[in-house]
Design a protein around this motif. Structure first.
Motif, mmCIF file in Angstrom:
data_model
loop_
_atom_site.group_PDB
_atom_site.id
_atom_site.type_symbol
_atom_site.label_atom_id
_atom_site.label_comp_id
_atom_site.label_asym_id
_atom_site.label_seq_id
_atom_site.Cartn_x
_atom_site.Cartn_y
_atom_site.Cartn_z
ATOM 1 N N LYS A 164 0.829 -1.201 0.000
ATOM 2 C CA LYS A 164 0.000 0.000 0.000
ATOM 3 C C LYS A 164 0.869 1.259 0.000
ATOM 4 O O LYS A 164 0.566 2.229 -0.693
ATOM 5 C CB LYS A 164 -0.941 0.008 1.202
ATOM 6 C CG LYS A 164 -2.082 -0.962 1.062
ATOM 7 C CD LYS A 164 -3.046 -0.866 2.221
ATOM 8 C CE LYS A 164 -4.182 -1.851 2.043
ATOM 9 N NZ LYS A 164 -5.174 -1.766 3.106
ATOM 10 N N ASP A 202 2.182 1.665 -3.496
ATOM 11 C CA ASP A 202 1.141 2.179 -4.389
ATOM 12 C C ASP A 202 0.929 3.675 -4.190
ATOM 13 O O ASP A 202 0.795 4.433 -5.155
ATOM 14 C CB ASP A 202 -0.176 1.441 -4.177
ATOM 15 C CG ASP A 202 -0.154 0.042 -4.762
ATOM 16 O OD1 ASP A 202 0.733 -0.252 -5.596
ATOM 17 O OD2 ASP A 202 -1.023 -0.769 -4.369
ATOM 18 N N LYS A 254 1.565 6.540 -6.991
ATOM 19 C CA LYS A 254 0.479 7.437 -7.386
ATOM 20 C C LYS A 254 0.864 8.895 -7.191
ATOM 21 O O LYS A 254 0.530 9.734 -8.005
ATOM 22 C CB LYS A 254 -0.792 7.118 -6.602
ATOM 23 C CG LYS A 254 -1.456 5.845 -7.037
ATOM 24 C CD LYS A 254 -2.696 5.567 -6.221
ATOM 25 C CE LYS A 254 -3.299 4.238 -6.633
ATOM 26 N NZ LYS A 254 -4.478 3.892 -5.829
#
Length: 64
Positions: free
Chosen positions: A49, A52, A56
């Motif tokens: 996570k 990610d 992003k």
């Protein structure tokens, strides 16, 4: 080995703690291994996570 009529064919060799279902040490070791496995899985998910989120947030920036 002699048969012990009082206890059947097992005699004095039958020990309940040889079976891992009833052995407290084996249960403790299994619980520790399971805990280590689960914590490793949680750490992996957290790192995925974080990765990610990092990808992003960097997607708007371009490095030239």
């Amino acid at each position: 080995m002699d048969k012990n009529i009082e206890y059947g064919t097992y005699g004095d060799n039958f020990d309940m703690y040889k079976d891992p279902m009833f052995n407290p040490i084996a249960q403790y070791e299994q619980a520790c291994m399971y805990y280590k496995y689960m914590t490793a899985q949680m750490e992996y998910k957290i790192k995925c996570k974080e990765y990610d989120k990092l990808c992003k947030s960097d997607s708007g920036r371009r490095i030239e």
